[in-house]
Motif scaffolding. Structure first.
Motif, mmCIF file in Angstrom:
data_model
loop_
_atom_site.group_PDB
_atom_site.id
_atom_site.type_symbol
_atom_site.label_atom_id
_atom_site.label_comp_id
_atom_site.label_asym_id
_atom_site.label_seq_id
_atom_site.Cartn_x
_atom_site.Cartn_y
_atom_site.Cartn_z
ATOM 1 N N GLY A 234 -4.913 3.332 -6.669
ATOM 2 C CA GLY A 234 -6.309 3.209 -6.271
ATOM 3 C C GLY A 234 -6.575 3.447 -4.804
ATOM 4 N N ALA A 235 -5.556 3.478 -3.956
ATOM 5 C CA ALA A 235 -5.765 3.728 -2.529
ATOM 6 C C ALA A 235 -6.200 5.174 -2.318
ATOM 7 C CB ALA A 235 -4.491 3.443 -1.745
ATOM 8 N N ARG A 236 -7.208 5.356 -1.461
ATOM 9 C CA ARG A 236 -7.721 6.687 -1.159
ATOM 10 C C ARG A 236 -7.735 6.892 0.353
ATOM 11 N NH1 ARG A 236 -12.391 5.091 -3.532
ATOM 12 N NH2 ARG A 236 -13.514 6.023 -1.785
ATOM 13 N N PRO A 237 -7.600 8.138 0.794
ATOM 14 C CA PRO A 237 -7.584 8.395 2.236
ATOM 15 C C PRO A 237 -8.950 8.295 2.894
ATOM 16 C CG PRO A 237 -7.431 10.454 1.036
ATOM 17 C CD PRO A 237 -7.344 9.361 0.003
ATOM 18 N N ASP A 238 -9.978 7.908 2.115
ATOM 19 C CA ASP A 238 -11.328 7.780 2.689
ATOM 20 C C ASP A 238 -11.974 6.448 2.309
ATOM 21 O OD1 ASP A 238 -11.709 8.191 -0.007
ATOM 22 O OD2 ASP A 238 -13.175 9.798 0.208
ATOM 23 N N ASP A 239 -11.162 5.446 1.928
ATOM 24 C CA ASP A 239 -11.762 4.185 1.474
ATOM 25 C C ASP A 239 -11.926 3.157 2.592
ATOM 26 O OD1 ASP A 239 -9.200 3.171 1.853
ATOM 27 O OD2 ASP A 239 -8.761 2.894 -0.273
ATOM 28 N N GLY A 240 -11.506 3.505 3.815
ATOM 29 C CA GLY A 240 -11.722 2.628 4.952
ATOM 30 C C GLY A 240 -10.850 1.387 4.974
ATOM 31 N N GLN A 241 -9.788 1.356 4.170
ATOM 32 C CA GLN A 241 -8.948 0.164 4.085
ATOM 33 C C GLN A 241 -7.490 0.495 4.351
ATOM 34 O OE1 GLN A 241 -9.979 -1.234 0.060
ATOM 35 N NE2 GLN A 241 -11.027 -2.958 1.010
ATOM 36 N N LEU A 242 -6.824 -0.395 5.078
ATOM 37 C CA LEU A 242 -5.379 -0.339 5.220
ATOM 38 C C LEU A 242 -4.783 -1.180 4.099
ATOM 39 C CD1 LEU A 242 -2.982 0.563 7.029
ATOM 40 C CD2 LEU A 242 -3.176 -1.644 8.189
ATOM 41 N N HIS A 243 -4.046 -0.531 3.225
ATOM 42 C CA HIS A 243 -3.453 -1.209 2.075
ATOM 43 C C HIS A 243 -2.037 -1.629 2.445
ATOM 44 C CE1 HIS A 243 -6.654 0.112 -0.731
ATOM 45 N NE2 HIS A 243 -6.733 1.107 0.123
ATOM 46 N N ILE A 244 -1.732 -2.906 2.286
ATOM 47 C CA ILE A 244 -0.431 -3.451 2.676
ATOM 48 C C ILE A 244 0.318 -3.856 1.415
ATOM 49 C CG2 ILE A 244 0.733 -5.268 3.973
ATOM 50 C CD1 ILE A 244 -2.077 -5.323 5.581
ATOM 51 N N ALA A 245 1.486 -3.276 1.239
ATOM 52 C CA ALA A 245 2.320 -3.584 0.074
ATOM 53 C C ALA A 245 3.572 -4.306 0.543
ATOM 54 C CB ALA A 245 2.696 -2.306 -0.668
ATOM 55 N N LEU A 246 3.826 -5.469 -0.053
ATOM 56 C CA LEU A 246 5.035 -6.236 0.219
ATOM 57 C C LEU A 246 5.956 -6.067 -0.980
ATOM 58 C CD1 LEU A 246 3.399 -9.505 1.632
ATOM 59 C CD2 LEU A 246 4.109 -7.449 2.873
ATOM 60 N N VAL A 247 7.046 -5.339 -0.782
ATOM 61 C CA VAL A 247 7.977 -5.026 -1.860
ATOM 62 C C VAL A 247 9.159 -5.986 -1.748
ATOM 63 C CG1 VAL A 247 9.313 -3.197 -2.965
ATOM 64 C CG2 VAL A 247 7.253 -2.620 -1.663
#
Length: 320
Positions: A234-247
């Motif tokens: 769901g992350a997009r390069p124009d959604d204005g959000q920094l998505h942080i994934a903790l693996v």
């Protein structure tokens, strides 16, 4: 005055046909072209500044994710968003901003995948890069502090990774990368699946610091991977959000959950993979660690401050 500048990575095996395709596309539109090859000493920023100084309004990159991010970092300096918000939640790019075009000729071409650019058809990619309308896209920046106190500022379009993710990129054989392209990431990655997590300290958007033990921390702008996998669905390069994934997988069963979500399954809240969003991430590893920025590795980092600039770029691409 040239109308289009081409920042060309001559080390790519497809650089010559890419240049020819861009020259043809410019000729079809009656546009003059300025060609600026990258070098080892200057992988893109200097060429981007030279293009802007020459007055061009469109800068086309023929290269991989590394070359694209370096040029984007310079173009983003000139056109931060003016506060206007578009319907897709990104900020509109400043009208005087130069448009970034991309003809992907790198290994993984993750940004091109995320934007929906042609990767196997150089002529189609060149036509879009030269003539398509610019769309607002987000730009990330990573300020990385080394073990001896030196600081480096790195733009990114796809992902910043700290931990075993960066170690995997660092361990990849250049010869294998040239021969197998993105599949060269698999072998060093598989060797690290059983490695234990490492302690890090995180702070998101100024909230209280907290400690985690993770295999990797990923700060994602957009990451559409080969074979239709995604780092953050769901992350997009124009959604204005920094998505942080903790693996943080502990065993093979946990890795199965990570893989399921990456290939589109619903995220069930499993502790092996957690997502958060923000605009600013500060991460400190317990010991100096490597960080990868869109596939380029920076070693021995003790702190990273990662931010997102919504709508800082105008990128030529297919209509959404």
């Amino acid at each position: 005055m040239p109308e289009v500048a081409l920042v060309l990575n001559p080390s790519s095996r497809r650089s010559a046909p890419a240049r020819a395709a861009i020259e043809t596309a410019c000729g079809a539109h009656g546009m003059s072209l300025l060609v600026l090859p990258t070098t080892v000493a200057d992988p893109g920023p200097g060429q981007a500044r030279e293009a802007l100084a020459a007055g061009v309004r469109r800068v086309v990159v023929a290269g991989g994710d590394g070359t694209v991010r370096h040029v984007a970092g310079v173009l983003g300096e000139r056109g931060p968003s003016d506060g206007r918000v578009t319907e897709d939640h990104g900020s509109a790019a400043a009208p005087e901003q130069a448009v970034l075009g991309v003809v992907p000729v790198g290994t993984a071409n993750l940004f091109a995948r995320s934007v929906g650019l042609p990767r196997g058809d150089l002529a189609a990619a060149a036509r879009l890069a030269v003539a398509a309308r610019g769309r607002p896209m987000d730009l990330g920046r990573a300020t990385l502090t080394g073990v001896h106190g030196g600081v480096t500022d790195q733009p990114f379009l796809v992902v910043v990774g700290l931990g075993h993710d960066a170690d995997t990129v660092a361990a990849m054989s250049p010869a294998l990368k040239k021969r197998l392209r993105w599949m060269a990431y698999l072998e060093p990655g598989l060797r690290r699946l059983s490695r234990p997590g490492r302690p890090v300290t995180l702070m998101i958007d100024g909230q209280a610091e907290r400690s985690e033990e993770v295999w990797s921390v990923l700060a994602v702008n957009s990451a559409r991977l080969p074979m239709r996998a995604r780092v953050v669905p769901g992350a997009r390069p124009d959604d204005g959000q920094l998505h942080i994934a903790l693996v943080a997988p502990r065993n093979l069963r946990d890795w199965t959950e990570v893989a399921r979500v990456g290939w589109g399954a619903r995220h069930t809240g499993h502790p092996a993979l957690r997502y958060e969003v923000g605009r600013k991430l500060v991460v400190r590893p317990a010991e100096p660690a490597a960080v990868q920025v869109d596939g380029d590795v920076v070693p021995d980092i003790v702190e990273g401050t990662i931010t997102l600039e919504p709508g800082a770029l105008s990128v030529a691409g297919p209509p959404t």
